[in-house]
Design a protein around this motif. Structure first.
Motif, PDB file in Angstrom:
ATOM      1  N   LEU A   1       1.157 -20.060  26.699  1.00 26.01           N
ATOM      2  CA  LEU A   1       2.570 -19.709  26.589  1.00 26.01           C
ATOM      3  C   LEU A   1       2.930 -18.462  27.400  1.00 26.01           C
ATOM      4  O   LEU A   1       4.044 -18.353  27.920  1.00 26.01           O
ATOM      5  CB  LEU A   1       2.917 -19.468  25.114  1.00 26.01           C
ATOM      6  CG  LEU A   1       4.353 -19.056  24.788  1.00 26.01           C
ATOM      7  CD1 LEU A   1       5.332 -20.190  25.127  1.00 26.01           C
ATOM      8  CD2 LEU A   1       4.480 -18.652  23.323  1.00 26.01           C
ATOM      9  N   LEU A   2       1.990 -17.529  27.522  1.00 25.93           N
ATOM     10  CA  LEU A   2       2.280 -16.239  28.145  1.00 25.93           C
ATOM     11  C   LEU A   2       2.942 -16.343  29.524  1.00 25.93           C
ATOM     12  O   LEU A   2       3.863 -15.565  29.824  1.00 25.93           O
ATOM     13  CB  LEU A   2       1.006 -15.400  28.237  1.00 25.93           C
ATOM     14  CG  LEU A   2       0.517 -14.794  26.914  1.00 25.93           C
ATOM     15  CD1 LEU A   2      -0.839 -14.101  27.098  1.00 25.93           C
ATOM     16  CD2 LEU A   2       1.542 -13.804  26.371  1.00 25.93           C
ATOM     17  N   PRO A   3       2.528 -17.271  30.404  1.00 31.65           N
ATOM     18  CA  PRO A   3       3.189 -17.352  31.707  1.00 31.65           C
ATOM     19  C   PRO A   3       4.681 -17.665  31.617  1.00 31.65           C
ATOM     20  O   PRO A   3       5.430 -17.400  32.573  1.00 31.65           O
ATOM     21  CB  PRO A   3       2.430 -18.482  32.421  1.00 31.65           C
ATOM     22  CG  PRO A   3       1.081 -18.479  31.783  1.00 31.65           C
ATOM     23  CD  PRO A   3       1.343 -18.159  30.351  1.00 31.65           C
ATOM     24  N   MET A   4       5.130 -18.218  30.487  1.00 29.60           N
ATOM     25  CA  MET A   4       6.548 -18.513  30.298  1.00 29.60           C
ATOM     26  C   MET A   4       7.346 -17.260  29.924  1.00 29.60           C
ATOM     27  O   MET A   4       8.567 -17.236  30.048  1.00 29.60           O
ATOM     28  CB  MET A   4       6.723 -19.552  29.174  1.00 29.60           C
ATOM     29  CG  MET A   4       5.945 -20.833  29.379  1.00 29.60           C
ATOM     30  SD  MET A   4       6.643 -21.853  30.683  1.00 29.60           S
ATOM     31  CE  MET A   4       5.617 -23.326  30.511  1.00 29.60           C
ATOM     32  N   LEU A   5       6.648 -16.233  29.461  1.00 30.30           N
ATOM     33  CA  LEU A   5       7.325 -15.063  28.889  1.00 30.30           C
ATOM     34  C   LEU A   5       7.345 -13.926  29.905  1.00 30.30           C
ATOM     35  O   LEU A   5       6.666 -12.904  29.754  1.00 30.30           O
ATOM     36  CB  LEU A   5       6.615 -14.630  27.609  1.00 30.30           C
ATOM     37  CG  LEU A   5       6.341 -15.743  26.588  1.00 30.30           C
ATOM     38  CD1 LEU A   5       5.640 -15.175  25.357  1.00 30.30           C
ATOM     39  CD2 LEU A   5       7.627 -16.461  26.191  1.00 30.30           C
ATOM     40  N   GLN A   6       8.146 -14.092  30.934  1.00 31.40           N
ATOM     41  CA  GLN A   6       8.161 -13.131  32.033  1.00 31.40           C
ATOM     42  C   GLN A   6       8.762 -11.780  31.656  1.00 31.40           C
ATOM     43  O   GLN A   6       8.568 -10.791  32.366  1.00 31.40           O
ATOM     44  CB  GLN A   6       8.921 -13.717  33.228  1.00 31.40           C
ATOM     45  CG  GLN A   6       8.223 -14.887  33.887  1.00 31.40           C
ATOM     46  CD  GLN A   6       6.859 -14.499  34.454  1.00 31.40           C
ATOM     47  OE1 GLN A   6       6.765 -13.616  35.307  1.00 31.40           O
ATOM     48  NE2 GLN A   6       5.800 -15.142  33.975  1.00 31.40           N
ATOM     49  N   SER A   7       9.491 -11.723  30.542  1.00 31.62           N
ATOM     50  CA  SER A   7      10.100 -10.459  30.119  1.00 31.62           C
ATOM     51  C   SER A   7       9.251  -9.712  29.099  1.00 31.62           C
ATOM     52  O   SER A   7       9.623  -8.625  28.658  1.00 31.62           O
ATOM     53  CB  SER A   7      11.494 -10.717  29.515  1.00 31.62           C
ATOM     54  OG  SER A   7      12.367 -11.281  30.472  1.00 31.62           O
ATOM     55  N   LEU A   8       8.105 -10.274  28.715  1.00 28.83           N
ATOM     56  CA  LEU A   8       7.284  -9.687  27.659  1.00 28.83           C
ATOM     57  C   LEU A   8       6.777  -8.299  28.054  1.00 28.83           C
ATOM     58  O   LEU A   8       6.194  -8.116  29.129  1.00 28.83           O
ATOM     59  CB  LEU A   8       6.095 -10.599  27.347  1.00 28.83           C
ATOM     60  CG  LEU A   8       5.303 -10.258  26.082  1.00 28.83           C
ATOM     61  CD1 LEU A   8       6.177 -10.427  24.841  1.00 28.83           C
ATOM     62  CD2 LEU A   8       4.052 -11.125  25.976  1.00 28.83           C
ATOM     63  N   GLU A   9       6.996  -7.324  27.161  1.00 32.66           N
ATOM     64  CA  GLU A   9       6.558  -5.952  27.396  1.00 32.66           C
ATOM     65  C   GLU A   9       5.548  -5.467  26.365  1.00 32.66           C
ATOM     66  O   GLU A   9       4.749  -4.581  26.663  1.00 32.66           O
ATOM     67  CB  GLU A   9       7.766  -5.001  27.409  1.00 32.66           C
ATOM     68  CG  GLU A   9       8.743  -5.259  28.544  1.00 32.66           C
ATOM     69  CD  GLU A   9       9.874  -4.258  28.575  1.00 32.66           C
ATOM     70  OE1 GLU A   9       9.900  -3.366  27.689  1.00 32.66           O
ATOM     71  OE2 GLU A   9      10.725  -4.351  29.475  1.00 32.66           O
ATOM     72  N   VAL A  10       5.592  -6.026  25.148  1.00 36.53           N
ATOM     73  CA  VAL A  10       4.701  -5.593  24.072  1.00 36.53           C
ATOM     74  C   VAL A  10       4.033  -6.804  23.430  1.00 36.53           C
ATOM     75  O   VAL A  10       4.727  -7.730  22.981  1.00 36.53           O
ATOM     76  CB  VAL A  10       5.469  -4.802  22.985  1.00 36.53           C
ATOM     77  CG1 VAL A  10       4.528  -4.412  21.848  1.00 36.53           C
ATOM     78  CG2 VAL A  10       6.136  -3.558  23.585  1.00 36.53           C
ATOM     79  N   LEU A  11       2.704  -6.784  23.372  1.00 34.40           N
ATOM     80  CA  LEU A  11       1.948  -7.850  22.709  1.00 34.40           C
ATOM     81  C   LEU A  11       0.898  -7.200  21.815  1.00 34.40           C
ATOM     82  O   LEU A  11       0.009  -6.494  22.280  1.00 34.40           O
ATOM     83  CB  LEU A  11       1.263  -8.751  23.744  1.00 34.40           C
ATOM     84  CG  LEU A  11       0.416  -9.897  23.170  1.00 34.40           C
ATOM     85  CD1 LEU A  11       1.275 -10.851  22.346  1.00 34.40           C
ATOM     86  CD2 LEU A  11      -0.297 -10.657  24.286  1.00 34.40           C
ATOM     87  N   ASP A  12       1.029  -7.433  20.506  1.00 36.34           N
ATOM     88  CA  ASP A  12       0.111  -6.858  19.528  1.00 36.34           C
ATOM     89  C   ASP A  12      -0.563  -7.977  18.741  1.00 36.34           C
ATOM     90  O   ASP A  12       0.062  -8.655  17.924  1.00 36.34           O
ATOM     91  CB  ASP A  12       0.869  -5.922  18.575  1.00 36.34           C
ATOM     92  CG  ASP A  12      -0.076  -5.075  17.717  1.00 36.34           C
ATOM     93  OD1 ASP A  12      -1.286  -5.372  17.697  1.00 36.34           O
ATOM     94  OD2 ASP A  12       0.397  -4.112  17.089  1.00 36.34           O
ATOM     95  N   LEU A  13      -1.851  -8.161  18.996  1.00 34.88           N
ATOM     96  CA  LEU A  13      -2.643  -9.198  18.329  1.00 34.88           C
ATOM     97  C   LEU A  13      -3.709  -8.589  17.424  1.00 34.88           C
ATOM     98  O   LEU A  13      -4.679  -9.258  17.057  1.00 34.88           O
ATOM     99  CB  LEU A  13      -3.314 -10.084  19.384  1.00 34.88           C
ATOM    100  CG  LEU A  13      -2.386 -10.780  20.383  1.00 34.88           C
ATOM    101  CD1 LEU A  13      -3.200 -11.560  21.405  1.00 34.88           C
ATOM    102  CD2 LEU A  13      -1.432 -11.721  19.666  1.00 34.88           C
TER     103      LEU A  13
END
Length: 496
Positions: free
Chosen positions: A165-177
């Motif tokens: 999914l990540l390649p679809m989220l071009q505006s993503l700035e914060v990812l906390d897993l």
């Protein structure tokens, strides 16, 4: 650095008069109003929005309009049931006790919030195994900027889906897993997806079961994350040894401001490799290397080269078993860290009797706000030196001072300190507690402390655990507590 559970803050709210989803769609930001000017939603009612949608260039049949209204009402009910609402393009459902049945409803709710920018599902274990169902509506062009999934019991399959999914989220700035140990099995997929998130600024993988191999997998993605500001790999105890083969791409994080590697079982070879990398991260502002005990005898070169990080504001290096040589190297480098605001050396016994090595640093640290020297085996000479530095007007910006668990300081030392602590006008918290196994009678220095507190306008808490107050001093403290003008907590347990 442990993750803490957030509590819901909307319990007991009255039922909104208009749809919370529509409130969200209208938004409150000027930027949102500008981008969606054609909808004119700032002053319109929910029915206005539906009407304008229905009369757009792709006019929708009446049946579809009714279906839309029904979906919006259902999603409003879903959010109200959780005591939540979408605010300013943010949907925070952390620690909501989401059930398996909620997962399907949430997938539909997210479809009705096309402008969503921030989503927090942390501390909901049922999210694990259902992530594809929840996030399947996110498509290329999504405006999502922040996704937080802390302690969601994510599975390896969830991780694989997220990587795709990540390649679809071009505006993503914060990812906390963080605190999702099973995603390590799909780390290859996640790393591959990260290569397409060039706008990512924060990546948190705290306590995710990362191993030596994991570091090498992530390293392949670092060269694509040129905008990354914060990287948290802390509390991954099997990670030790992963940096031994120099992580060449880590040095590509030119804008990195925060690097957290505490409790990662770093080896001597790890430290040697990081010595070649960390000093080149010239924008670094926060560095946490705590609880890596093997650093004690191998970090001299790394610590001496910290002088090349002029922007460093926070240096946390507690419980690293520092030795005399490594502490000396650190002390010499710290003189050059003029921007330092937080300095934590707690649980390093070598500091005791050697605080004089930090004398120039303490004198030059105009910005220092937090100084932690807990369990450092400090002696009376150390605390006398500290008192002298304070008396001469240095450490004027200090807000938190931790001298706890230093039981070797005699009453004369505490007297000197308490006589001068009144000069720390911005001090908020002071801790001089004793170790759990030790109890001592307060000396006459306690009266000096009480007097000093009257001269400290910001002080709110004084830690004094295991100090025993005689009856006369108990009375003095009770009289002091009766002064309703001050709200100061003396935490000493009132042992008799």
């Amino acid at each position: 650095m442990s993750q803490t559970r957030k509590k819901t803050s909307s319990e007991g709210e009255t039922k909104p008069q208009t749809s919370t989803v529509n409130k969200f769609l209208r938004g409150s930001k000027a930027e949102s109003r500008k981008q969606n000017n054609d909808l004119k939603t700032t002053d319109s009612q929910p029915s206005d929005w539906i009407q304008k949608t229905a009369t757009s260039e792709t006019a929708k049949p009446l049946g579809l309009e009714m279906e839309l209204r029904s979906s919006m009402e259902k999603n409003e009910h879903f959010l109200q049931k959780l005591g939540k609402k979408a605010v300013n393009k943010c949907l925070d459902l952390n620690n909501c006790g989401l059930t398996t049945a909620d997962m399907k409803e949430m997938g539909e709710a997210l479809e009705m919030i096309p402008e969503l920018e921030e989503l927090n599902l942390s501390w909901n274990s049922k999210v694990g195994g259902n992530l594809p169902l929840i996030l399947q509506k996110f498509q290329k062009g999504s405006k999502i900027q922040m996704i937080e999934l802390v302690d969601c019991s994510l599975t390896s399959e969830d991780g694989t889906f997220l990587g795709q999914l990540l390649p679809m989220l071009q505006s993503l700035e914060v990812l906390d897993l963080s605190i999702n140990r099973d995603i390590v099995g799909s780390l290859n997929s996640i790393a591959q997806g990260l290569k397409s998130t060039s706008n990512l600024k924060v990546l948190k993988l705290h306590s995710c079961g990362l191993s030596q191999k994991s570091v090498k997998i992530l390293d392949t993605a670092f060269r694509y994350l040129g905008e990354l500001r914060k990287l948290d790999l802390s509390c991954n105890k099997d990670l030790g040894g992963g940096f031994e083969d120099s992580p060449a791409q880590l040095v590509m994080l030119k804008h990195l401001q925060v690097l957290d590697l505490h409790q990662c079982s770093l080896t001597a070879d790890d430290v040697m490799s990081l010595t070649q990398v960390i000093p080149l991260l010239s924008n670094l502002q926060e560095l946490d290397l705590s609880a890596n005990k093997k650093m004690g005898s191998s970090s001299e070169n790394l610590l001496s080269r910290l002088r090349f990080l002029p922007a460093l504001k926070s240096l946390v290096i507690n419980n690293c078993a520092l030795e005399s040589e490594t502490f000396t190297a650190l002390a010499e480098a710290s003189v050059h860290l003029s921007a330092l605001e937080v300095f934590d050396l707690s649980w390093n016994k070598c500091v005791g009797g050697n605080l004089k090595l930090l004398l120039e640093t303490l004198k030059l640290s105009m910005s220092l706000q937090v100084l932690r020297l807990s369990s450092c085996s400090l002696v009376t000479e150390d605390v006398a030196l500290l008192a002298s530095v304070i008396q001469t007007g240095h450490l004027a910006k200090l807000q938190k001072l931790d001298l706890s668990y230093n039981d070797s300081i005699c009453d004369a030392g505490w007297t000197m300190f308490c006589q001068n602590v009144r000069f720390l006008k911005e001090l908020i918290e002071l801790d001089i507690s004793l170790r759990p196994s030790n109890f001592r009678d307060c000396g006459q220095w306690f009266r000096h402390l009480l007097y000093a507190v009257t001269k400290l306008p910001q002080i709110t808490e004084i830690g004094m655990k295991r100090w025993i107050l005689p009856a006369s001093q108990e009375e003095e403290l009770e009289c002091f507590d009766q002064d309703k003008k001050r709200s100061i907590r003396f935490d000493h347990g009132r042992f008799q």
